[in-house]
Design a protein around this motif. Structure first.
Motif, short mmCIF file in Angstrom:
data_model
loop_
_atom_site.label_atom_id
_atom_site.label_comp_id
_atom_site.label_asym_id
_atom_site.label_seq_id
_atom_site.Cartn_x
_atom_site.Cartn_y
_atom_site.Cartn_z
N PHE A 131 -15.87 20.05 6.66
CA PHE A 131 -16.34 18.69 6.91
C PHE A 131 -15.21 17.68 6.76
CE2 PHE A 131 -20.18 21.04 5.97
CZ PHE A 131 -21.05 20.57 6.94
N GLU A 132 -14.29 17.93 5.84
CA GLU A 132 -13.17 17.02 5.66
C GLU A 132 -12.28 16.99 6.91
OE1 GLU A 132 -12.22 16.76 0.96
OE2 GLU A 132 -11.59 18.61 1.96
N GLY A 133 -12.28 18.06 7.69
CA GLY A 133 -11.47 18.10 8.90
C GLY A 133 -12.22 17.76 10.17
N ALA A 134 -13.52 17.40 10.04
CA ALA A 134 -14.35 17.12 11.22
C ALA A 134 -14.14 15.69 11.69
CB ALA A 134 -15.81 17.38 10.89
N ARG A 135 -14.78 15.34 12.83
CA ARG A 135 -14.72 13.97 13.37
C ARG A 135 -16.09 13.29 13.40
NH1 ARG A 135 -13.81 13.18 18.23
NH2 ARG A 135 -12.90 11.09 18.02
N ARG A 136 -17.15 14.05 13.57
CA ARG A 136 -18.50 13.49 13.66
C ARG A 136 -19.42 14.30 12.75
NH1 ARG A 136 -16.09 10.08 15.78
NH2 ARG A 136 -16.46 8.94 17.72
N GLY A 163 -21.18 18.70 12.29
CA GLY A 163 -21.99 19.32 11.26
C GLY A 163 -22.94 18.33 10.62
N VAL A 164 -23.76 18.84 9.70
CA VAL A 164 -24.78 18.04 9.02
C VAL A 164 -24.68 18.28 7.52
CG1 VAL A 164 -27.27 17.63 8.74
CG2 VAL A 164 -26.33 18.14 11.01
N LEU A 165 -24.72 17.20 6.76
CA LEU A 165 -24.80 17.27 5.30
C LEU A 165 -26.19 16.81 4.87
CD1 LEU A 165 -21.33 15.73 4.42
CD2 LEU A 165 -22.01 18.10 4.03
N VAL A 166 -26.79 17.52 3.93
CA VAL A 166 -28.11 17.15 3.42
C VAL A 166 -28.00 16.86 1.93
CG1 VAL A 166 -29.37 18.43 5.19
CG2 VAL A 166 -28.78 19.56 3.06
N SER A 167 -28.70 15.85 1.45
CA SER A 167 -28.62 15.45 0.05
C SER A 167 -29.35 16.45 -0.84
CB SER A 167 -29.21 14.05 -0.12
OG SER A 167 -30.58 14.05 0.22
N PRO A 168 -29.13 16.39 -2.16
CA PRO A 168 -29.68 17.40 -3.07
C PRO A 168 -31.19 17.58 -2.99
CG PRO A 168 -27.99 16.13 -4.19
CD PRO A 168 -28.21 15.47 -2.86
N PRO A 190 -22.78 24.22 11.62
CA PRO A 190 -22.33 23.95 10.25
C PRO A 190 -23.23 22.95 9.52
CG PRO A 190 -20.46 23.95 11.75
CD PRO A 190 -21.70 23.98 12.61
N TRP A 191 -23.61 23.29 8.29
CA TRP A 191 -24.33 22.36 7.42
C TRP A 191 -24.05 22.73 5.97
CZ3 TRP A 191 -27.82 23.80 3.71
CH2 TRP A 191 -28.39 25.09 3.82
N ARG A 192 -24.27 21.77 5.11
CA ARG A 192 -24.02 22.00 3.69
C ARG A 192 -24.88 21.03 2.88
NH1 ARG A 192 -20.32 24.49 0.64
NH2 ARG A 192 -20.00 23.72 -1.47
N ARG A 193 -25.32 21.49 1.71
CA ARG A 193 -26.04 20.61 0.80
C ARG A 193 -25.03 19.88 -0.09
NH1 ARG A 193 -31.20 19.95 -0.23
NH2 ARG A 193 -31.81 21.87 0.80
N MET A 194 -25.23 18.58 -0.23
CA MET A 194 -24.33 17.75 -1.02
C MET A 194 -24.60 17.91 -2.52
SD MET A 194 -24.88 14.35 1.33
CE MET A 194 -23.75 13.30 0.40
#
Length: 279
Positions: A131-136, A163-168, A190-194
């Motif tokens: 995600f740190e290397g992504a653009r959107r 990608g998508v980030l979802v909160s806890p 790509p997705w990840r939980r914050m």
């Protein structure tokens, strides 16, 4: 392809039919001990299960295999055997439980889409470094509806967001209804939980402009907004929208011009418009 199944309440399954690698088990009892992965597939139980997810319907099962997910077992109506048998050639020890549609629904506790369920090992979340290397990136704060979460991941994949980030506290992208709403996109995109709001700061430090979608007096109408090179689009919960804490961390606030006939749009609908405009 014709299959002749023999009920086997106990003992090892047998390989039958024109696909010798298939492990077929006819199920006639909802209390069969081998069906643990499929019994009572409610949200709370699946959250506790941890290491697996359920793919519902033939297409989603196919996409789980295509995404490289590791199968545990299947529960199907017999008519789906020919379509799935070739996918199982690489997994000769995966049991395939065969039952009527009515029995499958009795076992699972809900109406199963066309009588096909697959249990798979839960894949790892996408590393933060991606995600740190992504653009959107789309960032969801406490979206609790699984269908909305799945729809957001589907539109992210379809509209070219990285990608998508979802909160806890947000819905699980790998819960069966989220996977179904995403049409399997949550298995591959790509997705990840914050870990919390501090991850928003990490995005800012990585060079993202934090763009909040909200109905605030200072919000810029979407057509007038000048899109930056790197965008993290912040979407709020279905009811209250973004929290004051997240809005305070945002660099910009944008809004979708509307007629006033309604006060807001469904979050997945709004996300589609925003994600298209901010590409």
């Amino acid at each position: 392809m014709a299959y002749r199944l023999v009920p086997r309440p106990v003992g090892p399954p047998r390989r039958r039919g024109g696909y010798p690698w298939l492990v077929l088990i006819e199920v006639t009892d909802r209390n069969d001990a081998r069906l643990g992965d499929f019994v009572g597939l409610r949200d709370a139980q699946l959250r506790r299960s941890g290491g697996r997810f359920i793919a519902e319907g033939l297409k989603i099962i196919e996409r789980a295999f295509a995404a490289g997910c590791v199968p545990r077992s299947l529960l199907l109506q017999p008519r789906w055997l020919d379509g799935l048998a070739p996918l199982l050639e690489a997994w000769p020890d995966v049991p395939v439980h065969v039952a009527s549609e009515a029995l499958i629904e009795e076992i699972s506790g809900f109406h199963v889409h066309r009588g096909a369920l697959g249990s798979f090992e839960r894949p790892a979340e996408t590393p933060w470094e991606f995600f740190e290397g992504a653009r959107r990136v789309i960032v969801c704060e406490e979206l609790v509806d699984h269908a909305n979460t799945g729809a957001v991941i589907r539109l992210a994949a379809g509209l070219g967001w990285d990608g998508v980030l979802v909160s806890p506290g947000g819905a699980d992208p790998l819960y069966r209804r989220a996977v179904k709403a995403s049409m399997g996109a949550s298995l591959a995109h790509p997705w990840r939980r914050m870990t919390g709001a501090r991850d928003l700061r990490r995005l800012g430090e990585a060079g993202f402009r934090l763009v909040a979608a909200a109905l605030t007096p200072d919000a810029v109408p979407l057509p007038a907004y000048r899109v930056p090179d790197r965008v993290a689009l912040l979407l709020g919960t279905e009811g209250a929208g973004l929290s004051p804490a997240w809005l305070e961390l945002a660099d910009d606030v944008v809004t979708i011009p509307m007629t006033g006939a309604v006060d807001s749009l469904n979050v997945a609908t709004a996300a589609s418009i925003l994600a298209y405009a901010l590409r």
